[in-house]
Design an enzyme around this catalytic site. Structure first.
Site, PDB file in Angstrom:
ATOM      1  N   GLY A 208       0.664  -1.268  -0.158  1.00 56.57           N
ATOM      2  CA  GLY A 208       0.275   0.257  -0.375  1.00 56.57           C
ATOM      3  C   GLY A 208       1.307   1.500   0.022  1.00 56.57           C
ATOM      4  CG  ASN A 209      -0.668   4.958  -1.296  1.00 56.76           C
ATOM      5  OD1 ASN A 209      -0.766   5.291  -0.727  1.00 56.76           O
ATOM      6  ND2 ASN A 209      -0.593   4.667  -2.650  1.00 56.76           N
ATOM      7  CG  HIS A 210       3.039   6.224   4.218  1.00 54.33           C
ATOM      8  ND1 HIS A 210       2.650   5.876   5.429  1.00 54.33           N
ATOM      9  CD2 HIS A 210       4.527   6.035   3.904  1.00 54.33           C
ATOM     10  CE1 HIS A 210       3.936   4.898   5.168  1.00 54.33           C
ATOM     11  NE2 HIS A 210       4.618   5.234   4.353  1.00 54.33           N
ATOM     12  CB  ALA A 275      -1.681   7.918  -3.312  1.00 55.15           C
TER      13      ALA A 275
END
Ligand code: CTP
Length: 398
Positions: A208-210, A275
Site C-alpha cells: 500500500g502507500n501512505h 495514489a
C-alpha cells in the site's frame, strides 16, 4: 439546499402573515438558521413571540428597542444573511423595495444586503393587478430579486382571484429549486478518486502507500457544495464525506480501474486524486505465506495507468484532471504527465514542500493548465486547496 443557510424572513402586514409561522417551521426543519424581521404592520398580524419560539431566535421589529435599549444593526443583519425571503410582502413594502425607501428595519436590511432576495406577494386581487404593483414587480425583478408568484383562490376580502401568497411548501420548493440552479456546477457529473490502493500479496498482507484520502475527500465535498453530482471512488481510508454524494469503495488498482471505466463516459469532469499503486504482486498467494527462507522475492507487475486509460477515451467536452506527486524535477514531470495522459489540468504536489502531500491537513500545490500556464499556490488547508482546484476547473468551463 437550505441546510445551514442563514435566512432572514421578512414578514409584512398581510393576513397571509399567519402562514409565516408554518414557513418558519419548514425552514428550521430544513436545517436553516432563521432570523425574523417583522414590519410594524406585520406585528399586527402575527406576534413576535410565535415567530421567536418557532425560529429559536429573537424577532426584530425595530431599529431600537426602548425597553431593552438594544439597537439592531441593519448592516450586520444584511451581511449575516445568505438569503432574504420576504413572505408575505405587501404592496406597500414592494413599492418601498422598488424605490429605495427604507423607513423600517426590514427595508434597511434589504438595502444593506448583498445576498439573493426572494419575495412572496400577498394582497387583494385588484391591488395585485394594479399597474403600479405590476410596475414595481418588474422594477424589483430588474434588480435581480426573485418573485414567488401568488396563487389564485379565495382572498380575505371575499373576492376570488390572484393574490394569495404561495403556500409555505411551494415557497420552500421554489427556494430549493432556485438555489440548486444558481450553483456553478449544478447539472455537472463529476468523478473523484481518493486514497490509496491495496495490492494483495496473500490473504493477510498487501502493498500500500501512505495516502490518507484527505485531499480527494475535500475535493469531493467542495464539488458537491458547488452543486455537482459527485461520485467518489475511494480506496481504503478512514475519511468520511460531509456532503451528499455517491461513494464507491474499492481496494485495489484493478477495482478502481473497473469502477472508473464503467462510469467515465457519463462524466463531465473527472479528478484523479488517488495514489494508485504502479505495481502489484504478479501472483496472489491463496494462503498465508509462511515464514521460511531468510529472504523472499516478490515478483511485481505493472498496474494499468487508470488516468492514461481515461485520457485515451476522453471526449472534447470532458474535463480530465490528474495529480502528480514528485520528489525531484517536479515541473518537468508534471508537464510530461499533462501531455502523456491527455489532461486538461495537472495538480502538482512536491514532497519537498513541508506540510504538503500524504496525511497532513495542509497541502501546497502548483496547477498547470493545457496551455502550460502555471499557478503557484501558498501552503493551505486541504479544504482551501480544494476550493482553489475547483476555481481553476470553473475557469476551464467558462
Ligand atoms: N494514476 C492512475 N493509475 C495509476 C497510477 C497513477 O490513474 N496506475 C494517476 C494518479 O491518480 C494521478 C496521476 O496518475 O492522478 C499521477 O500519479 P503519479 O503517482 O504522480 O505518477 P505516475 O503516472 O504513476 O508516474 P510516476 O509514479 O513514475 O511518477
Amino acid at each position: 439546499m437550505l441546510k445551514n443557510k442563514n435566512i432572514i424572513l421578512g414578514v409584512c402586514g398581510s393576513i397571509a402573515a399567519y402562514k409565516s409561522a408554518f414557513l418558519v417551521r419548514l425552514l428550521v426543519k430544513a436545517g436553516a438558521n432563521i432570523k425574523v424581521i417583522l414590519t410594524p404592520d406585520g406585528a399586527n398580524f402575527i406576534t413576535p413571540l410565535t415567530l421567536a419560539t418557532l425560529s429559536k431566535n429573537p424577532v426584530y421589529t425595530q431599529y431600537f428597542d426602548e425597553e431593552t435599549g438594544v439597537w439592531s444593526n441593519h448592516v450586520e443583519l444584511g451581511l449575516w444573511a445568505d438569503l432574504i425571503l420576504i413572505a408575505p410582502i405587501s404592496a406597500n413594502t414592494l413599492a418601498k423595495l422598488a424605490t429605495g425607501i427604507c423607513d423600517n428595519l426590514l427595508t434597511a436590511v434589504y438595502l444593506s444586503a448583498k445576498c439573493p432576495v426572494y419575495v412572496a406577494p400577498a394582497m387583494d386581487l385588484d391591488m395585485w393587478k394594479h399597474e403600479t404593483t405590476q410596475t414595481n414587480i418588474h422594477q424589483i425583478q430588474s434588480f435581480g430579486n426573485l418573485i414567488i408568484e401568488p396563487g389564485d383562490g379565495e382572498l380575505a376580502s371575499g373576492l376570488y382571484g390572484a393574490g394569495r401568497m404561495a403556500e409555505p411548501e411551494e415557497i420552500i420548493s421554489f427556494l430549493d429549486h432556485a438555489i440548486k440552479h444558481s450553483m456553478p456546477l449544478y447539472g455537472k457529473k463529476v468523478m473523484v478518486t481518493a486514497g490509496p490502493t491495496y495490492e494483495a500479496i496473500d490473504p493477510v498482507r498487501f502493498i500500500g502507500n501512505h495516502s490518507s484520502g484527505k485531499m480527494g475527500f475535500a475535493l469531493a465535498d467542495e464539488l458537491a457544495r458547488l452543486g455537482a453530482s459527485v461520485t467518489l471512488i475511494a480506496g481504503p481510508t478512514a475519511q468520511k464525506e460531509n456532503q451528499i454524494l455517491t461513494r464507491i469503495d474499492i481496494l485495489s488498482a484493478q477495482e478502481m480501474l473497473n469502477a472508473c471505466t464503467s462510469i467515465f463516459s457519463e462524466m463531465d469532469i473527472t479528478i484523479m486524486c488517488a495514489a494508485v499503486a504502479d505495481y502489484r504482486p504478479k501472483v496472489i498467494a491463496n494462503q498465508k505465506i509462511k515464514k521460511q527462507a531468510d529472504s523472499l522475492v516478490l515478483e511485481l507487475e505493472k498496474t494499468v495507468d487508470i488516468l492514461a486509460t481515461l485520457g485515451k477515451s476522453k471526449k472534447a467536452n470532458q474535463i480530465l484532471v490528474g495529480f502528480a506527486l514528485e520528489t525531484h524535477d517536479e515541473e518537468n514531470y508534471a508537464k510530461g504527465k499533462l501531455a502523456q495522459k491527455n489532461l486538461d489540468m495537472v495538480v502538482l504536489n512536491s514532497l519537498n514542500d513541508k506540510g504538503a502531500g500524504f496525511k497532513s491537513d495542509t497541502n501546497k500545490i502548483t496547477i498547470f493548465n493545457k496551455a502550460l500556464e502555471c499557478t503557484v499556490f501558498e501552503m493551505k488547508s486541504k479544504t482551501a486547496v480544494a476550493k482553489d482546484i475547483c476555481t481553476a476547473i470553473l475557469k476551464i468551463l467558462k
